[in-house]
Design a protein around this motif. Structure first.
Motif, mmCIF file in Angstrom:
data_model
loop_
_atom_site.group_PDB
_atom_site.id
_atom_site.type_symbol
_atom_site.label_atom_id
_atom_site.label_comp_id
_atom_site.label_asym_id
_atom_site.label_seq_id
_atom_site.Cartn_x
_atom_site.Cartn_y
_atom_site.Cartn_z
ATOM 1 N N ASN A 245 0.951 -4.925 5.097
ATOM 2 C CA ASN A 245 1.030 -4.728 3.658
ATOM 3 C C ASN A 245 1.880 -3.524 3.265
ATOM 4 O OD1 ASN A 245 0.361 -6.027 1.279
ATOM 5 N ND2 ASN A 245 -1.301 -4.598 0.839
ATOM 6 N N LEU A 246 2.948 -3.284 4.043
ATOM 7 C CA LEU A 246 3.857 -2.166 3.802
ATOM 8 C C LEU A 246 5.251 -2.682 3.464
ATOM 9 C CD1 LEU A 246 2.868 -0.004 6.906
ATOM 10 C CD2 LEU A 246 2.096 0.329 4.546
ATOM 11 N N ILE A 247 5.928 -1.984 2.538
ATOM 12 C CA ILE A 247 7.334 -2.276 2.264
ATOM 13 C C ILE A 247 8.218 -1.263 2.989
ATOM 14 C CG2 ILE A 247 7.551 -0.976 0.098
ATOM 15 C CD1 ILE A 247 9.170 -3.699 -0.764
ATOM 16 N N ASP A 248 7.635 -0.157 3.408
ATOM 17 C CA ASP A 248 8.294 0.847 4.254
ATOM 18 C C ASP A 248 9.612 1.359 3.669
ATOM 19 O OD1 ASP A 248 8.473 2.488 6.491
ATOM 20 O OD2 ASP A 248 9.445 0.949 7.719
ATOM 21 N N PRO A 249 9.575 1.918 2.457
ATOM 22 C CA PRO A 249 10.819 2.343 1.807
ATOM 23 C C PRO A 249 11.571 3.437 2.553
ATOM 24 C CG PRO A 249 8.918 3.218 0.635
ATOM 25 C CD PRO A 249 8.395 2.261 1.658
ATOM 26 N N LYS A 250 10.863 4.303 3.228
ATOM 27 C CA LYS A 250 11.508 5.419 3.940
ATOM 28 C C LYS A 250 11.843 5.062 5.392
ATOM 29 C CE LYS A 250 10.604 8.397 0.514
ATOM 30 N NZ LYS A 250 11.107 7.859 -0.723
ATOM 31 N N THR B 275 0.805 -1.223 0.000
ATOM 32 C CA THR B 275 0.000 0.000 0.000
ATOM 33 C C THR B 275 0.839 1.274 0.000
ATOM 34 O OG1 THR B 275 -0.193 -0.100 2.409
ATOM 35 C CG2 THR B 275 -1.968 -1.113 1.119
ATOM 36 N N ASP B 276 2.123 1.164 0.326
ATOM 37 C CA ASP B 276 2.986 2.344 0.329
ATOM 38 C C ASP B 276 3.988 2.333 -0.832
ATOM 39 O OD1 ASP B 276 4.484 0.242 1.311
ATOM 40 O OD2 ASP B 276 5.347 1.368 2.986
ATOM 41 N N ALA B 277 3.721 1.534 -1.872
ATOM 42 C CA ALA B 277 4.629 1.443 -3.021
ATOM 43 C C ALA B 277 4.821 2.801 -3.700
ATOM 44 C CB ALA B 277 4.120 0.417 -4.027
ATOM 45 N N ASP B 278 3.816 3.658 -3.626
ATOM 46 C CA ASP B 278 3.927 4.975 -4.247
ATOM 47 C C ASP B 278 4.903 5.891 -3.512
ATOM 48 O OD1 ASP B 278 2.268 5.207 -2.002
ATOM 49 O OD2 ASP B 278 1.023 6.768 -2.914
ATOM 50 N N GLN B 279 5.394 5.482 -2.362
ATOM 51 C CA GLN B 279 6.365 6.279 -1.600
ATOM 52 C C GLN B 279 7.811 5.925 -1.950
ATOM 53 O OE1 GLN B 279 5.478 6.109 2.611
ATOM 54 N NE2 GLN B 279 3.292 6.315 2.230
#
Length: 188
Positions: free
Chosen positions: A161-166, A133-137
């Protein structure tokens, strides 16, 4: 053969990252933060990540000069010079490396991706990250790296459902990522 117990009192044998910490420690990639502490929940900085890769590479020398903010005697100076000289890391627009900056998960994926390219490993794997859900980040510079790292099982979601890129990469996560990288990609 039975392995010696880890010297770290803060790494339980039941922790999800126990085997990864063991691998990173026994293979000389990571040390403790103290004689009996690994500090698995601590954040990891840019200097630490580059030092792990440098150790993985056999601690090679480099004739490249460092960045203005990397002191010649710093424990990570040779590692930063080597990584920069081989295109694995870059400095910021102001010409600094910022060694003590906490590394984000997307920065970590990017550095490992560049190292894999340096080693000429297979870089063709690419995951569809749209289910997070945070792929756009995800920053544009890190998108290919995170797609590859996720496809290879190096960087997975953090729950919800987060990859948490930041998000910052904790020492336990770094141990897991490098353990997976070494065993599954570098085949060490």
């Amino acid at each position: 053969p039975v392995s010696e117990p880890l010297p770290f009192t803060d790494v339980s044998e039941t922790a999800w990252y126990y085997d990864d910490v063991r691998y990173a420690y026994e293979n000389g990639l990571m040390t403790g933060t103290a004689e009996t502490a690994f500090s698995p929940s601590d954040e990891t900085d840019r200097a630490m990540i580059v030092t792990i890769l440098w150790r993985l590479e056999g601690s090679p020398e480099s004739d490249r000069t460092g960045f203005d903010d990397v002191a010649a005697g710093a424990y990570y100076a040779d590692a930063v010079a080597w990584a920069s000289g081989n295109g694995i890391v870059e400095g910021y627009e102001d010409g600094n490396f910022r060694p003590s900056n906490v590394i984000t998960r997307e920065e970590l994926a990017t550095i490992i991706y560049r190292y894999a390219a340096f080693k000429e490993y297979d870089m063709t794997a690419s995951a569809d990250l749209s289910s997070f859900t945070d792929a756009d980040q995800i920053s544009s510079y890190a998108l290919s790296a995170l797609r590859w790292a996720n496809a290879e099982g190096l960087v997975n979601g953090v729950g919800g459902n987060l990859i948490d890129p930041k998000g910052s990469a904790q020492r336990s996560q770094v141990a897991a990522i490098f353990s997976r990288f070494c065993q599954n990609i570098a085949e060490l």
